[in-house]
Design an enzyme around this catalytic site. Structure first.
Site, PDB file in Angstrom:
ATOM      1  N   PHE A 177      36.639   8.003  48.025  1.00 42.67           N
ATOM      2  CA  PHE A 177      37.551   8.411  46.960  1.00 42.67           C
ATOM      3  C   PHE A 177      36.867   9.403  46.042  1.00 42.67           C
ATOM      4  O   PHE A 177      35.629   9.530  46.034  1.00 42.67           O
ATOM      5  CB  PHE A 177      38.027   7.189  46.161  1.00 42.67           C
ATOM      6  CG  PHE A 177      36.918   6.446  45.463  1.00 42.67           C
ATOM      7  CD1 PHE A 177      36.587   6.742  44.144  1.00 42.67           C
ATOM      8  CD2 PHE A 177      36.203   5.451  46.119  1.00 42.67           C
ATOM      9  CE1 PHE A 177      35.560   6.065  43.498  1.00 42.67           C
ATOM     10  CE2 PHE A 177      35.182   4.769  45.481  1.00 42.67           C
ATOM     11  CZ  PHE A 177      34.866   5.074  44.172  1.00 42.67           C
ATOM     12  N   CYS A 178      37.673  10.124  45.270  1.00 36.73           N
ATOM     13  CA  CYS A 178      37.172  11.083  44.290  1.00 36.73           C
ATOM     14  C   CYS A 178      38.238  11.223  43.199  1.00 36.73           C
ATOM     15  O   CYS A 178      39.223  10.490  43.192  1.00 36.73           O
ATOM     16  CB  CYS A 178      36.851  12.423  44.927  1.00 36.73           C
ATOM     17  SG  CYS A 178      38.264  13.190  45.763  1.00 36.73           S
ATOM     18  N   THR A 179      38.065  12.145  42.284  1.00 35.40           N
ATOM     19  CA  THR A 179      38.953  12.242  41.127  1.00 35.40           C
ATOM     20  C   THR A 179      40.400  12.538  41.515  1.00 35.40           C
ATOM     21  O   THR A 179      41.320  11.832  41.125  1.00 35.40           O
ATOM     22  CB  THR A 179      38.461  13.327  40.159  1.00 35.40           C
ATOM     23  OG1 THR A 179      37.094  13.095  39.847  1.00 35.40           O
ATOM     24  CG2 THR A 179      39.292  13.325  38.878  1.00 35.40           C
ATOM     25  N   GLY A 181      41.325  13.676  44.936  1.00 37.08           N
ATOM     26  CA  GLY A 181      41.577  13.582  46.363  1.00 37.08           C
ATOM     27  C   GLY A 181      40.962  14.676  47.200  1.00 37.08           C
ATOM     28  O   GLY A 181      40.862  14.558  48.423  1.00 37.08           O
ATOM     29  N   ILE A 206      41.607   9.115  42.385  1.00 39.23           N
ATOM     30  CA  ILE A 206      41.612   8.109  41.319  1.00 39.23           C
ATOM     31  C   ILE A 206      42.788   8.311  40.374  1.00 39.23           C
ATOM     32  O   ILE A 206      43.443   7.354  39.945  1.00 39.23           O
ATOM     33  CB  ILE A 206      40.296   8.176  40.526  1.00 39.23           C
ATOM     34  CG1 ILE A 206      39.101   7.918  41.443  1.00 39.23           C
ATOM     35  CG2 ILE A 206      40.308   7.179  39.370  1.00 39.23           C
ATOM     36  CD1 ILE A 206      37.778   8.378  40.870  1.00 39.23           C
TER      37      ILE A 206
END
Length: 313
Positions: A177-179, A181, A206
């Site tokens: 995951f990341c901020t 996508g 997120i």
């Protein structure tokens, strides 16, 4: 009451062979709609965060989706009371998120997208290796329960971290995951190329998870770092309590701002004893310009509003 400013994070991996020619029309569309912020475009797609009025954001999204290649562009929103950007830019790039590995193309190969409402069930699986693909300072502010922190300072370090620590033969299921996508989508493409079979990534990142998953069901802990003047957002997407040091770019907490080593715009507890004299002098000069702009009631080009520490309140 003044309507809130809409902050839109958007991206899409899509082949844009004419991305150089696209720059000026895109910039004009942003200016025509009163949009601030920066969009990056490359042959592999588009990425960025922008802000404006409700009508302005809707106008920009309509312009983008008029191009069939952008019809399903990933787009998520949050709100703030003050304009988080003061410039309007469209930048040409080799990559819209820099991994630095040739041949990694999410337009050709990508992992399995996981909707926010299905994310908890996936990461509860004990066989799943959960990796946070963001940088160390972002992870320190908040992350998902049980996530591995690669302790990288840039996305370019991610491939070497994977090679050094994980084996496709042992780690059968990987979730990332990341901020917003985009990083984990590119990371999934890279990992598939390295032989990992089951690779999952959080669709919309997120921010989409925080938007759609109720707080009482959340597996998220802490705040989420964002790349605008809000610095962080809470689970309800309201602005968090973090500031950001302009000398070292590290987010600083309320406690950090009470430190004797915190000087707004110049130093913080994370960097006060590490700054070169050149960097320190540059920070002092920049802060003078900020204060001058404030005195004249004009936005400084860096567009930053320092929050008061509790000792200043």
């Amino acid at each position: 009451m003044t309507p809130p400013i809409v902050v839109a994070a958007l991206y899409k991996f899509v082949t844009l062979e004419d991305y150089v020619e696209l720059r000026e029309p895109l910039l004009k569309a942003m200016l025509d709609n009163g949009i601030k912020g920066t969009l990056l475009i490359a042959e592999e797609g588009i990425n960025g965060t922008v802000s404006g009025t409700r009508e302005g954001i809707d106008g920009l999204m309509a312009w983008l989706k008029n191009d069939p290649r952008m019809d399903d562009i990933d787009h998520k929103e949050s709100y703030c009371d003050e304009q988080p950007f003061y410039r309007t830019k469209v930048k040409l790039k080799k990559e819209i998120v820099t991994l630095g590995v040739e041949g990694v193309d999410p337009n050709k190969r990508v992992g399995t997208y996981v909707e926010p409402q299905d994310w908890n069930a996936l990461i509860n699986d004990p066989e799943v290796l959960l990796i946070d693909t963001r940088n160390d300072y972002e992870v320190a502010i908040g992350t998902f329960e049980g996530a591995v922190d690669p302790k990288t300072t840039s996305f370019r370090e991610f491939p070497e971290y994977i090679k050094a620590n994980f084996d496709p033969a042992k780690h059968k299921k990987v979730a990332m995951f990341c901020t917003g996508g985009i990083r984990c989508e590119k990371a999934s493409s890279y990992m598939l190329g390295q032989g990992f079979d089951e690779v999952y990534h959080l669709k919309g990142g997120i921010l989409k998870y925080l938007e759609e998953v109720p707080q009482e069901e959340t597996k998220w802990r802490g705040d989420c770092f964002v790349f605008d003047n809000r610095v962080t957002v809470r689970h309800d997407l309201s602005e968090g309590d973090y500031d950001q040091c302009h000398a070292c770019r590290t987010p600083v907490s309320v406690e950090d701002r009470e430190s004797q080593h915190y000087v707004p715009g110049i130093s913080c507890p994370h960097c006060w004893d590490k700054l070169s004299e050149k960097t320190r002098r540059s920070a002092i000069d920049r802060q003078k310009q900020i204060e001058l702009a404030k005195a004249r009631n004009m936005p400084h080009p860096i567009g930053y509003n320092y929050k008061q520490s509790s000792s200043e309140a």
